[in-house]
Design a protein around this motif. Sequence first.
Motif, PDB file in Angstrom:
ATOM      1  N   ILE A  78       0.883  -1.257  -0.080  1.00  0.00           N
ATOM      2  CA  ILE A  78      -0.026  -0.073  -0.099  1.00  0.00           C
ATOM      3  C   ILE A  78       0.813   1.093   0.062  1.00  0.00           C
ATOM      4  CG2 ILE A  78      -1.696   1.559   1.364  1.00  0.00           C
ATOM      5  CD1 ILE A  78      -2.698  -1.540   2.528  1.00  0.00           C
ATOM      6  N   VAL A  79       0.463   2.035  -0.777  1.00  0.00           N
ATOM      7  CA  VAL A  79       1.183   3.467  -0.664  1.00  0.00           C
ATOM      8  C   VAL A  79       0.183   4.387  -0.130  1.00  0.00           C
ATOM      9  CG1 VAL A  79       2.198   5.450  -2.331  1.00  0.00           C
ATOM     10  CG2 VAL A  79       2.590   2.941  -2.734  1.00  0.00           C
ATOM     11  N   ASN A  80       0.293   4.767   1.060  1.00  0.00           N
ATOM     12  CA  ASN A  80      -0.395   5.820   1.982  1.00  0.00           C
ATOM     13  C   ASN A  80       0.160   7.034   1.620  1.00  0.00           C
ATOM     14  OD1 ASN A  80      -1.241   6.734   4.897  1.00  0.00           O
ATOM     15  ND2 ASN A  80      -2.736   6.248   3.634  1.00  0.00           N
ATOM     16  N   VAL A  81      -0.906   8.098   1.136  1.00  0.00           N
ATOM     17  CA  VAL A  81      -0.221   9.385   0.680  1.00  0.00           C
ATOM     18  C   VAL A  81      -0.826  10.374   1.546  1.00  0.00           C
ATOM     19  CG1 VAL A  81      -0.119  11.058  -1.323  1.00  0.00           C
ATOM     20  CG2 VAL A  81      -0.393   8.577  -1.601  1.00  0.00           C
ATOM     21  N   PHE A  82       0.007  11.264   2.072  1.00  0.00           N
ATOM     22  CA  PHE A  82      -0.187  12.421   2.785  1.00  0.00           C
ATOM     23  C   PHE A  82       0.357  13.621   2.187  1.00  0.00           C
ATOM     24  CE2 PHE A  82      -0.606   9.529   6.483  1.00  0.00           C
ATOM     25  CZ  PHE A  82      -1.669  10.263   7.171  1.00  0.00           C
ATOM     26  N   ARG A  83      -0.097  13.981   0.781  1.00  0.00           N
ATOM     27  CA  ARG A  83       0.452  15.030   0.094  1.00  0.00           C
ATOM     28  C   ARG A  83      -0.760  15.735  -0.807  1.00  0.00           C
ATOM     29  NH1 ARG A  83       5.326  15.131  -2.602  1.00  0.00           N
ATOM     30  NH2 ARG A  83       4.578  17.562  -2.459  1.00  0.00           N
ATOM     31  N   ARG A  84      -0.963  16.885  -0.869  1.00  0.00           N
ATOM     32  CA  ARG A  84      -1.875  17.607  -1.356  1.00  0.00           C
ATOM     33  C   ARG A  84      -2.530  16.913  -2.678  1.00  0.00           C
ATOM     34  NH1 ARG A  84       0.623  23.097  -0.645  1.00  0.00           N
ATOM     35  NH2 ARG A  84       0.974  22.946  -2.920  1.00  0.00           N
ATOM     36  N   SER A  85      -3.550  17.150  -3.188  1.00  0.00           N
ATOM     37  CA  SER A  85      -4.119  16.509  -4.436  1.00  0.00           C
ATOM     38  C   SER A  85      -3.239  16.758  -5.421  1.00  0.00           C
ATOM     39  CB  SER A  85      -5.377  17.006  -4.556  1.00  0.00           C
ATOM     40  OG  SER A  85      -6.307  16.911  -3.453  1.00  0.00           O
ATOM     41  N   GLU A  86      -2.645  17.899  -5.766  1.00  0.00           N
ATOM     42  CA  GLU A  86      -2.078  18.179  -7.012  1.00  0.00           C
ATOM     43  C   GLU A  86      -0.732  17.492  -7.274  1.00  0.00           C
ATOM     44  OE1 GLU A  86      -1.222  21.940  -4.337  1.00  0.00           O
ATOM     45  OE2 GLU A  86      -2.800  20.516  -4.672  1.00  0.00           O
ATOM     46  N   TYR A  87      -0.367  16.702  -6.068  1.00  0.00           N
ATOM     47  CA  TYR A  87       0.817  16.134  -6.061  1.00  0.00           C
ATOM     48  C   TYR A  87       0.567  14.493  -6.193  1.00  0.00           C
ATOM     49  CZ  TYR A  87       2.899  20.184  -4.616  1.00  0.00           C
ATOM     50  OH  TYR A  87       3.406  21.554  -4.370  1.00  0.00           O
ATOM     51  N   CYS A  88      -0.719  13.881  -6.327  1.00  0.00           N
ATOM     52  CA  CYS A  88      -1.041  12.665  -6.259  1.00  0.00           C
ATOM     53  C   CYS A  88      -0.949  12.055  -7.384  1.00  0.00           C
ATOM     54  CB  CYS A  88      -2.550  12.533  -5.686  1.00  0.00           C
ATOM     55  SG  CYS A  88      -2.395  13.113  -4.005  1.00  0.00           S
ATOM     56  N   ALA A  89      -1.081  12.747  -8.709  1.00  0.00           N
ATOM     57  CA  ALA A  89      -0.948  11.955  -9.831  1.00  0.00           C
ATOM     58  C   ALA A  89       0.330  11.332 -10.023  1.00  0.00           C
ATOM     59  CB  ALA A  89      -1.207  12.739 -11.024  1.00  0.00           C
ATOM     60  N   GLU A  90       1.400  12.301  -9.759  1.00  0.00           N
ATOM     61  CA  GLU A  90       2.931  11.779  -9.724  1.00  0.00           C
ATOM     62  C   GLU A  90       3.166  10.754  -8.943  1.00  0.00           C
ATOM     63  OE1 GLU A  90       6.481  11.285 -10.769  1.00  0.00           O
ATOM     64  OE2 GLU A  90       5.045  12.436 -11.779  1.00  0.00           O
TER      65      GLU A  90
END
Length: 143
Positions: A78-90
Amino acid sequence: MSFMNPTQEKIGQILKQAGNIAIVGLSDKSDRISYIVAYTIQRRGYRIIPVNPAASGTEILGEMCYASLKDIPDNVDIVNVFRRSEYCAEVAREAAEIGAKVLWLQQGIISEEAAEIAAENGMIAIMDRCIKVEDAVSVRDPR
């Protein structure tokens, strides 16, 4: 067609089968939400792998921190993401490159583009959900 998260039952299955959870944007500051969530799920038996370029090469919660997902030498479930939405595609593209099974955007984070990238690469996407809360709700057996 608009995005829909997996069912509660499916999320429970994902969590029960999870081994390594890379946490992108994990802070080394103990008062941050990312740290609190990582600490809690680590205590529940999951192996967390911190990903934060600013803390790369140091340890967070006793685990080596990496600058990017590509730097992690182990498999990631699992890649769990705590970044703003605009960085999530990368992040989604990088998760696909390392063969992650699930892209999980934390509560308050939504990226249709990241979800599409995940789907195109055979990953399950979960958005706007807290992994700590979902683990408490979905995984009935304490680890």
